[in-house]
Each structure stands twice: as structure tokens, then as C-alpha cells.
Design a protein around this motif. Structure first.
Motif, PDB file in Angstrom:
ATOM      1  N   UNK A  84      32.404  82.926  38.338  1.00 51.27           N
ATOM      2  CA  UNK A  84      32.247  84.376  38.417  1.00 51.27           C
ATOM      3  C   UNK A  84      32.412  84.852  39.859  1.00 51.27           C
ATOM      4  N   UNK A  85      31.835  84.121  40.790  1.00 49.17           N
ATOM      5  CA  UNK A  85      31.969  84.461  42.212  1.00 49.17           C
ATOM      6  C   UNK A  85      33.428  84.377  42.639  1.00 49.17           C
ATOM      7  N   UNK A  86      34.132  83.374  42.147  1.00 50.06           N
ATOM      8  CA  UNK A  86      35.530  83.181  42.510  1.00 50.06           C
ATOM      9  C   UNK A  86      36.391  84.360  42.065  1.00 50.06           C
ATOM     10  N   UNK A  87      36.201  84.820  40.821  1.00 49.52           N
ATOM     11  CA  UNK A  87      37.000  85.943  40.331  1.00 49.52           C
ATOM     12  C   UNK A  87      36.681  87.218  41.104  1.00 49.52           C
ATOM     13  N   UNK A  88      35.384  87.440  41.354  1.00 50.21           N
ATOM     14  CA  UNK A  88      34.993  88.619  42.126  1.00 50.21           C
ATOM     15  C   UNK A  88      35.602  88.575  43.520  1.00 50.21           C
ATOM     16  N   UNK A  89      35.563  87.403  44.155  1.00 48.15           N
ATOM     17  CA  UNK A  89      36.121  87.254  45.500  1.00 48.15           C
ATOM     18  C   UNK A  89      37.606  87.579  45.531  1.00 48.15           C
ATOM     19  N   UNK A  90      38.326  87.129  44.525  1.00 48.94           N
ATOM     20  CA  UNK A  90      39.768  87.376  44.477  1.00 48.94           C
ATOM     21  C   UNK A  90      40.062  88.876  44.485  1.00 48.94           C
ATOM     22  N   UNK A  91      39.335  89.629  43.674  1.00 49.14           N
ATOM     23  CA  UNK A  91      39.585  91.068  43.571  1.00 49.14           C
ATOM     24  C   UNK A  91      39.142  91.815  44.825  1.00 49.14           C
ATOM     25  N   UNK A  92      37.975  91.440  45.336  1.00 43.72           N
ATOM     26  CA  UNK A  92      37.465  92.102  46.547  1.00 43.72           C
ATOM     27  C   UNK A  92      38.387  91.816  47.728  1.00 43.72           C
ATOM     28  N   UNK A  93      38.845  90.577  47.831  1.00 49.13           N
ATOM     29  CA  UNK A  93      39.742  90.218  48.927  1.00 49.13           C
ATOM     30  C   UNK A  93      41.073  90.958  48.806  1.00 49.13           C
ATOM     31  N   UNK A  94      41.588  91.070  47.600  1.00 48.43           N
ATOM     32  CA  UNK A  94      42.874  91.746  47.401  1.00 48.43           C
ATOM     33  C   UNK A  94      42.771  93.230  47.796  1.00 48.43           C
ATOM     34  N   UNK A  95      41.715  93.880  47.366  1.00 51.55           N
ATOM     35  CA  UNK A  95      41.563  95.312  47.652  1.00 51.55           C
ATOM     36  C   UNK A  95      41.320  95.562  49.138  1.00 51.55           C
ATOM     37  N   UNK A  96      40.486  94.741  49.757  1.00 53.10           N
ATOM     38  CA  UNK A  96      40.160  94.961  51.161  1.00 53.10           C
ATOM     39  C   UNK A  96      41.282  94.506  52.095  1.00 53.10           C
ATOM     40  N   UNK A 357      32.087  97.948  39.527  1.00 55.88           N
ATOM     41  CA  UNK A 357      32.172  98.184  40.959  1.00 55.88           C
ATOM     42  C   UNK A 357      31.094  97.453  41.720  1.00 55.88           C
ATOM     43  N   UNK A 358      29.949  97.259  41.084  1.00 59.18           N
ATOM     44  CA  UNK A 358      28.862  96.518  41.715  1.00 59.18           C
ATOM     45  C   UNK A 358      29.235  95.065  41.967  1.00 59.18           C
ATOM     46  N   UNK A 359      30.123  94.521  41.116  1.00 57.58           N
ATOM     47  CA  UNK A 359      30.351  93.081  41.173  1.00 57.58           C
ATOM     48  C   UNK A 359      31.784  92.647  41.441  1.00 57.58           C
ATOM     49  N   UNK A 360      32.743  93.146  40.705  1.00 54.70           N
ATOM     50  CA  UNK A 360      33.990  92.379  40.693  1.00 54.70           C
ATOM     51  C   UNK A 360      35.289  93.149  40.542  1.00 54.70           C
ATOM     52  N   UNK A 361      35.276  94.487  40.483  1.00 54.66           N
ATOM     53  CA  UNK A 361      36.560  95.179  40.323  1.00 54.66           C
ATOM     54  C   UNK A 361      37.402  95.079  41.591  1.00 54.66           C
ATOM     55  N   UNK A 362      36.734  95.012  42.738  1.00 51.91           N
ATOM     56  CA  UNK A 362      37.437  94.908  44.011  1.00 51.91           C
ATOM     57  C   UNK A 362      36.976  95.922  45.036  1.00 51.91           C
TER      58      UNK A 362
END
Length: 433
Positions: A84-96, A357-362
Motif C-alpha cells: 500500500x505504501x509503495x502504490x501511494x509513493x508512486x502516485x505522490x512522487x509522480x504528481x510532485x 487525497x489523504x493517502x494515495x491519489x498523489x
């Protein structure tokens, strides 16, 4: 929730309907936090250990987590949480990553070059709350942008004992310095530095009223030069919904915010009396299944439903309130987007709960609260950087600008400013003889 009909309220009553609970700032709180900050300034690590024993009930030998302790904690985290952390990280990293600064380099007139540049803040401190709801997601929201921005030193603090998943998320995001300290004393340590905890240039992260007050105080303390991310208050959500909205979804969104804390606030703004009544019924039903129902019930007691005449009026009410989170569950939510003037983050449509948005959309979940969204932006990559300007003039560029600068300097009675131009103009004239 209490139902109010907006058109039947006078301006004073409308203002009262959108009022929040008082923010931190009472004299007793300020004095208590000042004492903690001063004790940390005087006693350093010893004060941090004493406060950990007093407030957390834990005796610490070392404030810093060792590499072995970090690795051991990471091994205890389940594969499911890691995924779960991995998927969230991917989206947050892509957006930022998409927010990387693009410099400005402009010739304002011949011979005058002006630039806007950006550099990462060198040392940042990331505060991660612990307690009954360890905010694993906040690690991602702070540590990843700091890494992407290029901050050289990224220091994480959290109250002991630090949740294993917080430690794992920190390591996954490239954090190598983790300190077991929370509360106002952690903010003092980040601002002033101790034997173990390094001082930083900027402090990020949410916290309770003591943490919030400590951030305010250290940002004004002459003993250190430190800034903070943004003003903070209790968490909040406002939902705009029409008669097509799903009452079950709306109630779930209201409760997801209400469970944050007793001082959280949730508001439903709708042009449908039927929907308002259905949401009330859903709140009662869903509330019974929540482990944190006592907290959510307290929050709902200070929350309300506002009945409006139209969706345009609903947006106007929302703009007056300036919510941290704004959810739009209407038949055509994007049609309202251009009218929205104040919101920390906006969630459009029935299938976009605030939770994503709290967790994983990016997007980032560190957002302005308490109406500050009218002037303060949600956390982004820019917050981990500092911008500065550069100017470079040729001889001809200076000559062409000299008269205007000298006239303005003389009008302001700043003769040295005028002279700094005049001596150069005279030197250029001498060279040309």
C-alpha cells in the motif's frame, strides 16, 4: 447535524453558522509551551528525555534510532502495508515530480537581464504525530517532496514508541535521521538543536495544540531562524451535494473527517432537504459501526447542515468558509470548479472521497485549515524550496536605467542609492573620452 436554512439567516447568523471553535492561543497554553521551549534550549537532550518520561511514559537511552533499530522495525511491517505504501509513493512522487520549478530568464529591456531561480531548502524537519492514529501517510506527504526537491538534510521526529510502519515509510522515502521525540519539545529541538537533534531551516507537519503553538512560537523566537509550513487548526471538510448525490457516500465522507478529533468540523451544504434528511439518517447508521464513534459524535455536535437555494449559493457559502477539504458531489461537479475561490483541496464527483487525497491519489494532504485556504496554498514542492531573483546589467543597460533610478532615489531622499548609480555612470563616461 443541526440544519440551517441559509436564506432565513441574517448576516450575523450566517457568520455564526460558519464559525469554527476557538484556535489555540490562550495564555495558559502559551506559557506552558514557552516553558518547554526554554527548558529544551537550556538542557538539550536531557530535557527531551525528561519530557518523554513525563508525557509519553517512556524512558529513553538514545533519542536517535540506530540503523539496526530502523531495519528491525521495517522487518516487522506486513507485506500488505508495504504494498500500500509503495502504490501511494508512486502516485505522490509522480504528481510532485511534475511540479519541478522552471526558471524565468527575461530581458526586461536591452542590457537588463532578470532571472527567477529556485534552490532546495538545505535542512528540513518533518514532524509526524503518533498517538492513537499514527499518521503513516504524513511521512509520505512530507518526506517524498523533500527528497524530490533536493533538501540535503531531512530530519524526522515522532513521539515514542514510533510505529513500525512510520519507520518503514520514512526509510522507503530516503529518511536516514529519525528521532524519538514528540510534542512541543520536538519542535523546540528542531528549531534550536540539541546534542542529538540538529536544528533545521524549516519545520513541516501537523500536530496537537501544543505542537501548533510551539511552531508559532519558534517561528518568532530570536534565538533561531526557522520557518514553518503553514498555520494549522483542527481538521475540516465541507461537502456540496445536490439531490442526485448518494446520501450513503456523503455521510461516509463527513464521518471520515469527524473521526480525526473531537474538535474537527464537518459541514454539508445542499439545495435538497430530502438529501439532508437522508444524510442524517445515514450518519446515525454508520456512526454505530465506528470504533472512534465517541470522537466522531463530539465533532458532529459542532457541525451542521446548511440548506441553500441553489448550487451557486452553495459555492458562495463554501468560499466564505474556506474549507480545508471541499467535496463536490453533484450531477456535474466540474461545472462548479471555476467558481471555487477558497479550498485547500477539492474532490470532484461521487467516486472521489477525501480519503484518496489523504493517502494515495498523489496530491498532498497537508492543507491550510481554519479558513486560511483563502490565502494559503496546499503543501507542494515549492514549499521545500526558496526562490530568489538575479539581475545583471551591461554598461548600456545601466545607462538606460540610470536616470529613472536616480530620480526615484532622490525623491525618496536616499542619496547613497543615487550615488551608487552616479559613480558608475561617471566612470563609463570617463572611459568613453
Amino acid at each position: 447535524m443541526t440544519q440551517l436554512i441559509w436564506s432565513q439567516l441574517d448576516p450575523k447568523q450566517q457568520a455564526q453558522a460558519l464559525r469554527r471553535s476557538p484556535l489555540v492561543g490562550d495564555a495558559g497554553l502559551e506559557q506552558s509551551v514557552k516553558q518547554i521551549i526554554n527548558t529544551v534550549a537550556d538542557q538539550g537532550d536531557e530535557a527531551l528525555k525528561q519530557y518523554s518520561a513525563q508525557f509519553d511514559g517512556i524512558t529513553l537511552d538514545d533519542i536517535a534510532l540506530s540503523n539496526d533499530e530502523i531495519d528491525t522495525a521495517c522487518e516487522r511491517v506486513s507485506a500488505e502495508i508495504k504494498q500500500a505504501i509503495s502504490q501511494a509513493m508512486d502516485n505522490i512522487e509522480r504528481f510532485h515530480s511534475a511540479q519541478q520549478f522552471r526558471g524565468v530568464d527575461v530581458q526586461t529591456q536591452p542590457g537588463i537581464r532578470c532571472e527567477l531561480r529556485s534552490e532546495a531548502i538545505e535542512k528540513v524537519g518533518l514532524y509526524i504525530p503518533g498517538g492513537t492514529a499514527p499518521l503513516i501517510s504524513t511521512v509520505l506527504m512530507l518526506a517524498l517532496p523533500a527528497k524530490i526537491a533536493g533538501c540535503e538534510q531531512r530530519v524526522l521526529v515522532s513521539p515514542p514508541p514510533i510505529n513500525d510502519a512510520i519507520i518503514y515509510a520514512a526509510k522507503a522515502c530516503g529518511i536516514t535521521e529519525i528521532y524519538q521525540v514528540g510534542g512541543a519539545q520536538a519542535i523546540a529541538a528542531l528549531a534550536l538543536g540539541t546534542e542529538s537533534v540538529p536544528s533545521v531551516d524549516k519545520i513541516f507537519g501537523p500536530g496537537n495544540r501544543y505542537v501548533t503553538e510551539a511552531k508559532r512560537l519558534v517561528s518568532q523566537d530570536s534565538r533561531c531562524v526557522v520557518s514553518i509550513d503553514m498555520p494549522a487548526g483542527p481538521s475540516e471538510v465541507l461537502v456540496i451535494a445536490d439531490e442526485q448525490a448518494n446520501a450513503q457516500f456523503v455521510a461516509a465522507d463527513l464521518l471520515s473527517q469527524a473521526e480525526h478529533g473531537s474538535d474537527s468540523q464537518v459541514i454539508l451544504v445542499t439545495n435538497s432537504q430530502r438529501l439532508a434528511d437522508e444524510v442524517d439518517a445515514e450518519l446515525s447508521r454508520q456512526l454505530k459501526a465506528l470504533p472512534r464513534q465517541d470522537i466522531a459524535t463530539d465533532a458532529l455536535s459542532a457541525s451542521r447542515t446548511i440548506i441553500v437555494d441553489s448550487l451557486n449559493q452553495a459555492v458562495a457559502v463554501s468560499n466564505l468558509y474556506g474549507p480545508e477539504h471541499l467535496i463536490v458531489q453533484t450531477e456535474n461537479p466540474r461545472a462548479l470548479l471555476s467558481q471555487i475561490r477558497a479550498a485547500g483541496s477539492v474532490f470532484l464527483g461521487a467516486y472521489t472521497p477525501e480519503s484518496v487525497g489523504d493517502y494515495a491519489s498523489g496530491t498532498n494532504h497537508v492543507l491550510p485549515t481554519y479558513g486560511y485556504s483563502r490565502a494559503v496554498s496546499s503543501l507542494s514542492l515549492a514549499d521545500f524550496c526558496r526562490r530568489f531573483t538575479v539581475q545583471e546589467l551591461s554598461e548600456q543597460g545601466l545607462i538606460s536605467l540610470s536616470q529613472s533610478v536616480m530620480v526615484l532615489a532622490q525623491a525618496e531622499q536616499l542619496d547613497a542609492h543615487k550615488n551608487a548609480i552616479a559613480v558608475r555612470v561617471n566612470a563609463i563616461a570617463e572611459q568613453e573620452k
